[in-house]
Design an enzyme around this catalytic site. Structure first.
Site, short mmCIF file in Angstrom:
data_model
loop_
_atom_site.label_atom_id
_atom_site.label_comp_id
_atom_site.label_asym_id
_atom_site.label_seq_id
_atom_site.Cartn_x
_atom_site.Cartn_y
_atom_site.Cartn_z
N ASP A 171 32.08 -43.93 57.27
CA ASP A 171 32.40 -44.86 56.15
C ASP A 171 32.31 -43.63 54.78
O ASP A 171 33.11 -43.47 54.17
CB ASP A 171 31.76 -45.91 56.19
CG ASP A 171 31.89 -46.39 54.71
OD1 ASP A 171 32.86 -47.12 54.10
OD2 ASP A 171 31.11 -46.20 53.39
N THR A 184 22.95 -50.54 55.42
CA THR A 184 23.15 -50.98 56.28
C THR A 184 21.62 -51.22 57.59
O THR A 184 21.31 -52.53 57.73
CB THR A 184 24.45 -50.28 57.04
OG1 THR A 184 25.99 -50.14 56.88
CG2 THR A 184 24.24 -50.73 59.09
N SER A 204 28.15 -52.88 52.05
CA SER A 204 28.20 -52.33 53.64
C SER A 204 26.63 -53.92 53.82
O SER A 204 25.90 -53.76 54.91
CB SER A 204 27.39 -51.07 54.32
OG SER A 204 28.79 -50.60 54.26
#
Lengths: 162, 582
Positions: free
Chosen positions: B390, B252, B192
């Site tokens: 996720d 992220t 990520s």
């Protein structure tokens, strides 16, 4: 774990490969002069904290009252940083990730660091274990690894939980 | 400039030649020229970056860099910093820009321990465009591949007569639709950090990195940087918001503000959050001084107080978030990742939530962020992450992932309402990578069959029986009598019972360096041996392309099959970002 990331990566293989899962039939006695079995106060993970908010954790009255007293706890042994270390991390549930192994994993907040007189290599990671020893509280940084802990047990007895 | 190992570099000559001389013996060794940014990199004209050329495996060397035939120092207008370590020589130009749109050829000539070497790379520089949108809201469903969207559509909208009864909010954004490739420059399969960095900077990087190219430095904070969206938007006078259900210092959100080779530098990343105006998520443990129980810091900095001293209002739970006023808000609602929707809003099991019984949901966080950021007349950039889609698929808990996908979709609905009312807002919804999940059919035990025998395929599948009596978009129960059969292309050793788990539970646990199946997950389940390396204790990312949906001004940029780096260029194009403009 940031300061010791490189260190950790070197240790990954050796740490686990050297840990045989020997069957334990009795508690392993690690040191002499220990309190008599049964004198230790039982302490559960759910009893360690008072209020937990995003501003931090308040230790529970029970935990504080047991400071420097013998306690007995059950939990799971996280795979240690290396087999020769004199401490390991006791967790409430078995760890699906190894924060010592992966630089991107981190520990849950409710952990107990267990210090040992000598390294232990004979305990499983996927079955509950029982730790007995003196409870110590307060932030402490392990000199050798930089690992910061809040709740510690200086173990006198260690074995598989029934 | 003298270096301790006895190597002397001279300053850049008029011809652009950096001459090096070795004192002492030198052994011939295989060496290579590494040029960072890499070949085929694309730049926004005027966006800052660090250019670095390393001569790896060279004890001494001469390096000459020409950009379209001109000395690099002359083109950039700065002198490089030289470096020389045991088997590495190099030069770095810091905070430089390329301003002329089009293709640029970079040629490097070097002499490595007496051996001449050459390398050339080609860059593309994109011209700033006329502004179309005042605001951009980017939604990233972490790990939300196509099956995740479809599972959410089945659960949230339902299907009858073979036709869906509606589309998700994100699927109603149809002015731009694309398939996004997700690979980094080191590997087919991304993490990520690497993936979000592409969206945040327009440059590919490597697994675990963000906002940097990878050089040879051991220090993760010393790798050559590329400017990110938060820095570009701030420089243009815009406000910046980051909202996530994960630790806000997780990969992220971090990639939109930070530059580090290692995403694990979360204590450093926490300080970088000052580049945003609204920061909402989990992970307060990175903001508390080490003396505060629960902290994961290694120092005495109290970042919550530091943010407050810089004008941020701190919110620690849902009520404080609702009450927070001002143009800067730091909201941290858990020490660690926030709990997921099913646990937070539906089951509310004290054993799962502990004291965190008052966490806001992603809709509330998104609404608050938009309310605060939209006060800026110069516009805003907001990134909202559905982070635990996720994390739950990693844990092979597709139901928890599906409810978090729906939660993010409801947040997209809030953004769409804002865009309809205020106009001039581009909304982009995509994922950063995929997972190995697929819908095989349905699962039920109504005829007494269990386990694999109760997985209903083809005509036996029929339809699941999820219901949504209160019409809130979330099925009333994640465990109807006929549920979906969602199966995994990759997995560790684990036990499968095909049923919902009332509490989150790991599929496998680490025992030494091997993951072993967690029998307590499904005591009556079937054991399936893993099909990935023993060290992997979770389902892992897949390299599949991911869908992107966009609506609003500038959405037309997104079409066909695109590299993930193009998401950045679509956003800066819509905003008309021109770093050269003061």
């Amino acid at each position: 774990m940031e300061p010791s990331v490189h260190f950790i990566h070197h240790l990954r293989k050796g740490a686990a490969a050297l840990l045989p899962l020997l069957p334990l039939t009795a508690l392993v006695c690690l040191a002499g002069g220990v309190p008599a079995y049964g004198a230790a106060a039982p302490l559960r993970f759910g009893e360690m904290y008072g209020t937990v908010t995003s501003r931090g954790i308040a230790l529970s009255e029970k935990l504080k009252s047991l400071e420097n007293q013998p306690v007995v706890m059950e939990g799971f042994m996280a795979p240690p940083l290396k087999p020769t270390l004199d401490f390991f991390v006791l967790t409430r549930v078995p760890m699906s990730i190894c924060p010592f192994c992966s630089s991107d994993a981190d520990w849950p907040y409710d952990i107990v660091v267990v210090y040992l007189k000598s390294p232990v290599t004979a305990l499983p990671f996927d079955r509950p274990i029982r730790v007995e020893g003196r409870l110590e509280l307060g932030t402490k940084t392990d000199e050798a690894t930089g690992f910061v802990s809040l709740v510690r047990i200086y173990a006198t007895k260690l074995g598989e939980a029934r | 400039m003298n270096f301790s190992r006895g190597v002397k570099f001279f300053s850049v000559t008029a011809a652009g030649l950096l001459a090096g001389a070795v004192i002492g013996a030198s052994a011939a060794s295989a060496s290579e020229i590494v040029v960072l940014p890499i070949d085929r990199a694309k730049f926004l004209a005027g966006a800052k970056f660090d250019m670095e050329v390393e001569l790896r495996g060279a004890k001494s060397g001469e390096i000459k860099i020409l950009i379209d035939g001109k000395d690099a120092a002359e083109v950039f207008g700065v002198s490089p910093v030289l470096k020389n370590e045991s088997s590495l020589s190099g030069v770095r130009f810091s905070d430089v820009t390329l301003t002329k749109p089009g293709e640029i050829k970079v040629e490097v000539e070097a002499v490595s321990d007496g051996t001449p070497l050459k390398k050339s790379v080609v860059y593309t520089v994109a011209a700033p465009q006329k502004q179309q949108a005042k605001n951009v809201i980017l939604f990233i469903g972490d790990g939300m591949g196509l099956p995740s969207r479809q599972i959410a559509r089945i659960l949230s909208k339902g299907i009858s007569s073979g036709k869906y009864n509606g589309l998700l909010e994100m699927e109603q954004l149809n002015e731009g639709t694309a398939l996004i490739s997700t690979s980094g420059y080191d590997s087919l399969v991304t993490d990520s950090a690497n993936a979000a960095s592409a969206y945040a900077t327009g440059h590919k990087t490597v697994v675990n990195a963000m906002g940097v190219y990878e050089n040879s430095d051991k220090d993760p904070l010393k790798h050559p940087k590329v400017q990110n969206l938060a820095e570009l938007a701030r420089a243009a006078g815009m406000s910046v918001g980051l909202v996530s259900t994960a630790n806000i210092t997780d990969a992220t959100p971090a990639a939109f503000v930070a530059h580090t080779r290692r995403r694990a530098e979360q204590n450093f990343i926490a300080g970088e959050m000052l580049k945003a105006d609204v920061i909402l998520g989990g992970g307060s443990r990175q903001f508390l001084p080490q003396s505060t129980p629960g902290s994961q810091r290694k120092d005495d900095r109290n970042l919550i107080e530091e943010f407050e001293s810089k004008g941020y209002v701190f919110a620690g739970d849902r009520a404080e978030l609702a009450a927070a006023k001002g143009d800067k808000i730091l909201g941290l609602f858990n020490l660690d990742n926030m709990n997921v929707y099913i646990d937070r809003e539906m089951l509310k099991d004290p054993a799962v939530l502990g004291d965190f019984t008052n966490q806001p949901n992603l809709m509330e966080m998104t609404k608050k962020a938009i309310d605060v950021l939209s006060a800026n007349e110069s516009g805003f950039f907001l990134m909202v992450e559905g982070a635990c889609i996720d994390k739950q698929i990693h844990a092979m808990d597709w139901e928890r992932a599906a409810y978090d996908t729906i939660e993010m979709d409801r947040a997209v609905g809030i953004a769409r309402q804002f865009a309809e009312k205020n106009g001039s807002t581009l909304i982009v919804v995509t994922a950063d990578h995929s997972h190995g999940t697929s819908i095989t059919g349905t699962y039920h035990e109504k005829d007494g069959k269990t386990g694999r025998h109760a997985v209903r395929t083809y005509a036996s599948a029929g339809y699941p029986t999820f219901s949504d009596a209160d019409k809130d978009g979330f099925p009333d129960s994640p465990a109807p009598d006929v549920t979906l059969a969602v199966q995994y292309a990759n997995h560790p050793d684990y036990y499968e019972g095909f049923k919902f788990h009332p509490r989150p539970v790991s599929p496998a646990i680490m025992s030494g360096d091997a993951a072993v199946g967690n029998a307590s997950r499904d005591p009556d389940g079937t054991f399936y041996p893993g099909n990935i390396p023993l060290g992997e204790s979770q389902e892992v990312h897949a390299a599949d392309d991911v869908p992107l949906s966009a609506g609003g001004p500038g959405a037309d940029y997104f079409k066909g099959v695109m590299e993930n780096t193009e998401v950045f260029f679509g956003i800066v194009r819509a905003l008309g970002l021109d770093p050269a403009k003061k």
